[in-house]
Design a protein around this motif. Sequence first.
Motif, short mmCIF file in Angstrom:
data_model
loop_
_atom_site.label_atom_id
_atom_site.label_comp_id
_atom_site.label_asym_id
_atom_site.label_seq_id
_atom_site.Cartn_x
_atom_site.Cartn_y
_atom_site.Cartn_z
N UNK A 50 -101.18 148.32 -11.46
CA UNK A 50 -101.27 148.44 -12.92
C UNK A 50 -102.19 149.58 -13.33
N UNK A 51 -103.32 149.68 -12.64
CA UNK A 51 -104.26 150.73 -13.06
C UNK A 51 -103.71 152.11 -12.71
N UNK A 52 -102.91 152.19 -11.61
CA UNK A 52 -102.26 153.47 -11.28
C UNK A 52 -101.28 153.85 -12.39
N UNK A 89 -99.75 156.84 -17.31
CA UNK A 89 -99.37 156.85 -18.72
C UNK A 89 -100.40 157.60 -19.56
N UNK A 90 -101.67 157.43 -19.20
CA UNK A 90 -102.72 158.15 -19.93
C UNK A 90 -102.56 159.65 -19.76
N UNK A 91 -102.21 160.03 -18.51
CA UNK A 91 -102.01 161.47 -18.24
C UNK A 91 -100.84 162.00 -19.06
N UNK A 121 -99.82 164.93 -26.06
CA UNK A 121 -100.71 165.26 -27.18
C UNK A 121 -101.15 166.72 -27.12
N UNK A 122 -101.58 167.14 -25.91
CA UNK A 122 -102.15 168.49 -25.78
C UNK A 122 -101.10 169.60 -25.74
N UNK A 170 -96.29 159.12 -29.47
CA UNK A 170 -97.63 158.78 -28.95
C UNK A 170 -97.82 157.28 -28.85
N UNK A 171 -97.27 156.57 -29.83
CA UNK A 171 -97.49 155.11 -29.86
C UNK A 171 -96.72 154.37 -28.78
#
Lengths: 122, 191
Positions: B51-53, B58-60, B66-67, B188-189
Amino acid sequence: MVRKYIKLTTEFRGGANSTSFSGRKEGRDVRGKLHLDEKDRDDNEYEVLIPKGTTSFNPSYFLGLFYKSIKALGMEAFLKKYAFSYAELDEPLRPIIESNIKLGMVRAGNELMGKTGLDSFL
Amino acid sequence: MMIDISFEPLYYFLLKSVLGIKMDLGVSVGDIIACLSILFAIYQFRRQMSLSRKEQMENQKETWFLNVIVLPQLPEIKAFYKELLRKISGQRRTLRNFRGTNVMRVERLAKYKDANLQMVSNFFLYLESLIESYDSSIANKMRNVDYDLQDVCSELLDTYNDETTDTDVALKILNSERVIISLLNKGLKRI
């Protein structure tokens, strides 16, 4: 092989006073009225006549009208089967409407190259 | 079997010892619970790692979206709609005040429409290809906004003579901008 004509009339344009062929839905509706599904399957060649006074032929309308044919036949066979005639238009308008049709073909080509966005609404 | 006489006592000692071993094969409920607890702990650990992977990926992805897409494109989008609004308002005024023949006016109208179609199409093709690499369903929705905006531009020029529709220009064009921004926010959401 017989050469036939498909006459697009001013009633096929969007709105009462509009000089534009625009709107996907309008294009799709006219596709049904012209029985293009059957025409795609026959052996004839067609010349699509753009009516006098037309000031634009938007990609939305072009795709609504012809995307199904392009998808079924492939771009090359489509261009062989359906030719566009600008003869009814005033001379200065011919290259402009031709440019609109070319833009419609570019957009159809993009859709065929893997982007299937149109499939969702056609 | 012949065994060297000197090894005989050791042999019998070992034989007696081996035969004397009694195995307790009985498994208690406590043992099962302990075993299951260990298996569950291992499962939980592996699940948490996975899950954390996934969360990290997903954060990346979100940071990239976004960037690379949203932030650099926002000023571009604003500038594009501002320019389109300025152009169409100007084109309507020019057509209304046109002093040439009707054929010349119609030609001017067609030229304006073609220029607007090309402008909208070029802008959106670039934006759609960027979004396509991230989320094709958002890109498809964006394509619909693209075609709708092209039609709106033609329609706004068709009604150039009707001054009561002047207020529609900003309303309809800025509505398209609102839809695009909301699609990017949705992007984004959803991650």
